[in-house]
Scaffold this motif. Structure first.
Motif, short mmCIF file in Angstrom:
data_model
loop_
_atom_site.label_atom_id
_atom_site.label_comp_id
_atom_site.label_asym_id
_atom_site.label_seq_id
_atom_site.Cartn_x
_atom_site.Cartn_y
_atom_site.Cartn_z
N LEU A 231 2.05 -35.37 -41.99
CA LEU A 231 0.94 -36.03 -41.28
C LEU A 231 -0.28 -36.19 -42.17
N THR A 232 -0.67 -35.13 -42.87
CA THR A 232 -1.88 -35.20 -43.70
C THR A 232 -1.70 -36.17 -44.87
N THR A 233 -0.50 -36.22 -45.44
CA THR A 233 -0.24 -37.17 -46.53
C THR A 233 -0.34 -38.60 -46.01
N MET A 234 0.15 -38.80 -44.81
CA MET A 234 0.15 -40.13 -44.21
C MET A 234 -1.26 -40.67 -44.01
N VAL A 235 -2.20 -39.79 -43.58
CA VAL A 235 -3.56 -40.27 -43.28
C VAL A 235 -4.50 -40.19 -44.48
N THR A 236 -4.11 -39.47 -45.53
CA THR A 236 -4.98 -39.38 -46.71
C THR A 236 -4.51 -40.29 -47.84
N SER A 237 -3.29 -40.79 -47.71
CA SER A 237 -2.76 -41.72 -48.72
C SER A 237 -2.00 -42.82 -47.98
N ILE A 238 -2.74 -43.78 -47.47
CA ILE A 238 -2.19 -44.80 -46.58
C ILE A 238 -1.23 -45.72 -47.33
N SER A 239 -0.09 -46.00 -46.70
CA SER A 239 0.89 -46.91 -47.32
C SER A 239 1.73 -47.57 -46.23
N GLY A 240 2.57 -48.51 -46.64
CA GLY A 240 3.44 -49.19 -45.69
C GLY A 240 2.74 -50.33 -44.98
N SER A 241 3.33 -50.77 -43.88
CA SER A 241 2.75 -51.87 -43.11
C SER A 241 2.00 -51.30 -41.90
N TYR A 242 1.23 -52.15 -41.29
CA TYR A 242 0.44 -51.71 -40.13
C TYR A 242 1.35 -51.21 -39.01
N SER A 243 2.41 -51.95 -38.72
CA SER A 243 3.32 -51.57 -37.63
C SER A 243 4.06 -50.27 -37.93
N SER A 244 4.51 -50.13 -39.19
CA SER A 244 5.24 -48.90 -39.56
C SER A 244 4.31 -47.69 -39.56
N PHE A 245 3.05 -47.91 -39.95
CA PHE A 245 2.08 -46.82 -39.96
C PHE A 245 1.87 -46.29 -38.54
N GLY A 246 1.72 -47.20 -37.60
CA GLY A 246 1.50 -46.79 -36.21
C GLY A 246 2.65 -45.97 -35.67
N THR A 247 3.88 -46.44 -35.94
CA THR A 247 5.07 -45.72 -35.46
C THR A 247 5.23 -44.37 -36.15
N ASP A 248 5.09 -44.38 -37.47
CA ASP A 248 5.27 -43.14 -38.24
C ASP A 248 4.19 -42.12 -37.90
N PHE A 249 2.97 -42.59 -37.71
CA PHE A 249 1.87 -41.70 -37.37
C PHE A 249 2.11 -41.04 -36.01
N SER A 250 2.57 -41.83 -35.07
CA SER A 250 2.84 -41.30 -33.73
C SER A 250 3.93 -40.23 -33.78
N ASP A 251 4.99 -40.50 -34.55
CA ASP A 251 6.10 -39.54 -34.67
C ASP A 251 5.63 -38.24 -35.34
N ALA A 252 4.85 -38.41 -36.42
CA ALA A 252 4.36 -37.24 -37.16
C ALA A 252 3.41 -36.42 -36.30
N ASP A 253 2.58 -37.10 -35.55
CA ASP A 253 1.63 -36.44 -34.67
C ASP A 253 2.35 -35.63 -33.59
N ASP A 254 3.38 -36.20 -33.01
CA ASP A 254 4.18 -35.51 -31.99
C ASP A 254 4.86 -34.27 -32.58
N ALA A 255 5.38 -34.42 -33.80
CA ALA A 255 6.07 -33.30 -34.46
C ALA A 255 5.12 -32.13 -34.71
N VAL A 256 3.91 -32.44 -35.18
CA VAL A 256 2.91 -31.39 -35.43
C VAL A 256 2.51 -30.72 -34.12
N SER A 257 2.39 -31.51 -33.07
CA SER A 257 2.03 -30.97 -31.76
C SER A 257 3.09 -29.97 -31.29
N LYS A 258 4.34 -30.30 -31.49
CA LYS A 258 5.44 -29.40 -31.10
C LYS A 258 5.38 -28.10 -31.89
N SER A 259 5.10 -28.22 -33.18
CA SER A 259 5.02 -27.02 -34.02
C SER A 259 3.84 -26.14 -33.60
#
Length: 216
Positions: free
Chosen positions: A180-208
């Motif tokens: 999650l932190t790598t995703m938001v501190t080193s932005i890459s990919g497309s806008y649509s993929s970022f939104g999906t990947d960010f949501s998945d990563a955020d959910d995973a961190v929440s579970k942990s």
């Protein structure tokens, strides 16, 4: 030393047997039995000395083993305390960095989306992302430092792991937070993929976070 004493014990038995044989010979021939009795006595003394020595060695070894076990138990207790204390610090830092990374991710998603809506013919995604990172540089630094602190805490947990606590949930949590932190501190990919990947990563961190919190 113990081998020597064992040998001395068996030699004592042999001496006693030899002395006894000589004693019976002397008795049968009605000779003076003093020498044979001395031999028997020497053999008995050898046996007593060897058994006493072996007993002392066993007691010494038992004392050493007990002291070693006490030392191991004390070290294990200290490690368990260090693990528990560090785990509490880890959870507190995890909560803080999770919130900051989540906020930054939402900011990036909104800024990126707004730039697309207001884009012109010369829209340059790299320039847009550079601008977003520059605007949020202080937040990025805070999150990066926070992740480093989590990595340090995890290293301490590994060093003090005795098996009493569940190290695996911290390792999994750290991997998820790192994603999650790598995703938001080193932005890459497309806008649509970022939104999906960010949501998945955020959910995973929440579970942990919930998994670690449930251990307290």
């Amino acid at each position: 030393m113990e081998t020597f004493l064992s040998l001395l014990f068996f030699l004592g038995i042999i001496v006693v047997v030899v002395g006894a044989i000589l004693f019976f010979i002397d008795y049968a021939q009605k000779r003076n039995k003093k020498k044979s009795l001395i031999i028997i006595g020497v053999g008995i003394i050898m046996g007593i000395v060897s058994l006493g020595g072996i007993s002392l060695i066993d007691q010494h070894n038992a004392a050493i083993a007990e002291a070693q076990q006490e030392k191991i138990a004390k070290l294990k207790k200290e490690k368990n305390k260090k693990f528990k204390d560090t785990a509490s610090e880890y959870l507190a830092e995890y909560y803080i960095i999770f919130g900051k990374a989540e906020d930054l991710g939402n900011t990036i998603n909104k800024s990126w989306g707004d730039s697309i809506e207001n884009s012109s013919a010369d829209y340059d995604v790299d320039k847009v992302l550079d601008a977003i990172e520059a605007k949020n540089s202080s937040k990025i630094t805070t999150i990066t430092d926070g992740q480093s602190q989590l990595d340090t805490y995890l290293a301490t947990l590994k060093k003090n792991n005795t098996g009493k606590y569940n190290l695996k949930i911290y390792e999994t949590a750290n991997d998820r937070m790192s994603t999650l932190t790598t995703m938001v501190t080193s932005i890459s990919g497309s806008y649509s993929s970022f939104g999906t990947d960010f949501s998945d990563a955020d959910d995973a961190v929440s579970k942990s976070f919930k998994a670690i919190s449930s251990t307290y």
